[in-house]
Design a protein around this motif. Sequence first.
Motif, PDB file in Angstrom:
ATOM      1  N   PHE A  72       0.839  -1.167  -0.023  1.00  0.00           N
ATOM      2  CA  PHE A  72       0.038  -0.049   0.024  1.00  0.00           C
ATOM      3  C   PHE A  72       0.710   1.341   0.171  1.00  0.00           C
ATOM      4  O   PHE A  72       0.285   2.261  -0.160  1.00  0.00           O
ATOM      5  CB  PHE A  72      -0.923  -0.024   1.359  1.00  0.00           C
ATOM      6  N   ARG A  73       2.296   0.977   0.524  1.00  0.00           N
ATOM      7  CA  ARG A  73       3.102   2.447   0.386  1.00  0.00           C
ATOM      8  C   ARG A  73       3.764   2.520  -1.066  1.00  0.00           C
ATOM      9  O   ARG A  73       4.783   3.318  -1.169  1.00  0.00           O
ATOM     10  CB  ARG A  73       3.949   2.445   1.667  1.00  0.00           C
ATOM     11  N   THR A  74       3.592   1.626  -1.998  1.00  0.00           N
ATOM     12  CA  THR A  74       4.281   1.600  -3.297  1.00  0.00           C
ATOM     13  C   THR A  74       3.735   2.584  -4.143  1.00  0.00           C
ATOM     14  O   THR A  74       2.590   3.128  -4.261  1.00  0.00           O
ATOM     15  CB  THR A  74       4.493   0.259  -3.812  1.00  0.00           C
ATOM     16  N   PRO A  75       4.617   3.179  -4.970  1.00  0.00           N
ATOM     17  CA  PRO A  75       4.152   3.960  -6.106  1.00  0.00           C
ATOM     18  C   PRO A  75       3.269   3.222  -7.065  1.00  0.00           C
ATOM     19  O   PRO A  75       2.269   3.763  -7.432  1.00  0.00           O
ATOM     20  CB  PRO A  75       5.336   4.419  -6.861  1.00  0.00           C
ATOM     21  N   GLU A  76       3.398   1.921  -7.193  1.00  0.00           N
ATOM     22  CA  GLU A  76       2.522   1.227  -8.295  1.00  0.00           C
ATOM     23  C   GLU A  76       1.286   1.024  -7.537  1.00  0.00           C
ATOM     24  O   GLU A  76       0.039   1.273  -8.278  1.00  0.00           O
ATOM     25  CB  GLU A  76       3.030  -0.250  -8.061  1.00  0.00           C
ATOM     26  N   TRP A  77       0.895   0.827  -6.302  1.00  0.00           N
ATOM     27  CA  TRP A  77      -0.323   0.847  -5.721  1.00  0.00           C
ATOM     28  C   TRP A  77      -0.994   2.310  -5.734  1.00  0.00           C
ATOM     29  O   TRP A  77      -2.324   2.380  -6.244  1.00  0.00           O
ATOM     30  CB  TRP A  77      -0.267   0.567  -4.267  1.00  0.00           C
ATOM     31  N   ALA A  78      -0.369   3.490  -5.488  1.00  0.00           N
ATOM     32  CA  ALA A  78      -0.684   4.717  -5.563  1.00  0.00           C
ATOM     33  C   ALA A  78      -1.137   4.915  -7.166  1.00  0.00           C
ATOM     34  O   ALA A  78      -2.244   5.654  -7.320  1.00  0.00           O
ATOM     35  CB  ALA A  78       0.290   5.760  -5.369  1.00  0.00           C
ATOM     36  N   ALA A  79      -0.354   4.599  -7.962  1.00  0.00           N
ATOM     37  CA  ALA A  79      -0.873   4.721  -9.444  1.00  0.00           C
ATOM     38  C   ALA A  79      -2.118   4.056  -9.884  1.00  0.00           C
ATOM     39  O   ALA A  79      -3.145   4.468 -10.405  1.00  0.00           O
ATOM     40  CB  ALA A  79       0.273   4.048 -10.536  1.00  0.00           C
ATOM     41  N   GLY A  80      -2.381   2.886  -9.255  1.00  0.00           N
ATOM     42  CA  GLY A  80      -3.669   2.197  -9.471  1.00  0.00           C
ATOM     43  C   GLY A  80      -4.925   2.943  -8.927  1.00  0.00           C
ATOM     44  O   GLY A  80      -5.922   3.113  -9.499  1.00  0.00           O
ATOM     45  N   GLY A  81      -4.770   3.482  -7.714  1.00  0.00           N
ATOM     46  CA  GLY A  81      -5.771   4.411  -6.957  1.00  0.00           C
ATOM     47  C   GLY A  81      -5.839   5.604  -7.855  1.00  0.00           C
ATOM     48  O   GLY A  81      -7.105   6.071  -7.766  1.00  0.00           O
ATOM     49  N   LYS A  82      -4.970   6.294  -8.369  1.00  0.00           N
ATOM     50  CA  LYS A  82      -5.110   7.382  -9.123  1.00  0.00           C
ATOM     51  C   LYS A  82      -5.925   6.892 -10.336  1.00  0.00           C
ATOM     52  O   LYS A  82      -6.893   7.835 -10.766  1.00  0.00           O
ATOM     53  CB  LYS A  82      -4.102   8.100  -9.402  1.00  0.00           C
ATOM     54  N   ASP A  83      -5.652   5.816 -10.905  1.00  0.00           N
ATOM     55  CA  ASP A  83      -6.429   5.559 -12.204  1.00  0.00           C
ATOM     56  C   ASP A  83      -7.603   5.238 -11.945  1.00  0.00           C
ATOM     57  O   ASP A  83      -8.644   5.861 -12.645  1.00  0.00           O
ATOM     58  CB  ASP A  83      -5.628   4.250 -12.654  1.00  0.00           C
ATOM     59  N   LEU A  84      -8.210   4.562 -10.881  1.00  0.00           N
ATOM     60  CA  LEU A  84      -9.627   4.259 -10.429  1.00  0.00           C
ATOM     61  C   LEU A  84     -10.291   5.574 -10.090  1.00  0.00           C
ATOM     62  O   LEU A  84     -11.324   5.606 -10.770  1.00  0.00           O
ATOM     63  CB  LEU A  84      -9.305   3.338  -9.182  1.00  0.00           C
ATOM     64  N   ALA A  85      -9.599   6.430  -9.642  1.00  0.00           N
ATOM     65  CA  ALA A  85     -10.575   7.804  -9.296  1.00  0.00           C
ATOM     66  C   ALA A  85     -10.555   8.434 -10.525  1.00  0.00           C
ATOM     67  O   ALA A  85     -11.603   9.033 -10.977  1.00  0.00           O
ATOM     68  CB  ALA A  85      -9.620   8.604  -8.276  1.00  0.00           C
ATOM     69  N   ALA A  86      -9.724   8.238 -11.546  1.00  0.00           N
ATOM     70  CA  ALA A  86      -9.627   9.256 -12.815  1.00  0.00           C
ATOM     71  C   ALA A  86     -10.927   8.853 -13.707  1.00  0.00           C
ATOM     72  O   ALA A  86     -11.403   9.764 -14.143  1.00  0.00           O
ATOM     73  CB  ALA A  86      -8.467   9.041 -13.670  1.00  0.00           C
TER      74      ALA A  86
END
Length: 107
Positions: A72-86
């Motif tokens: 949950f602290r990785t850039p890859e996880w953060a990218a997935g969250g940003k994509d989902l929100a987009a």
Amino acid sequence: MTVSYFALYRTPEDPADFEAHYFGSHVPLIEKTPGLLENKVHRVTRQFVGEPAYFLLAELVFESAEAMKAAFRTPEWAAGGKDLAAWGGMELVTMFSAEPHPAAQAT
């Protein structure tokens, strides 16, 4: 003991558009998450009881709770969250983690 992170998606207004975004951008990003052992995506084919109506269930399996927290602290996880929100997926999802219940494992 493995632990799973679940994402339960309500039925979208446009299922084809949802799937295009989900499988076209979101899943490839999530599958890059370090420590992810397995990504199981299930389409709800029939809901017998309960509200609201669900469309997809994703189960992300990690080796342990610690491995999941690290992911949950990785850039890859953060990218997935940003994509989902987009593309509006965050408006449809309920997310939670779970582990196998000891009593269920005794059988």
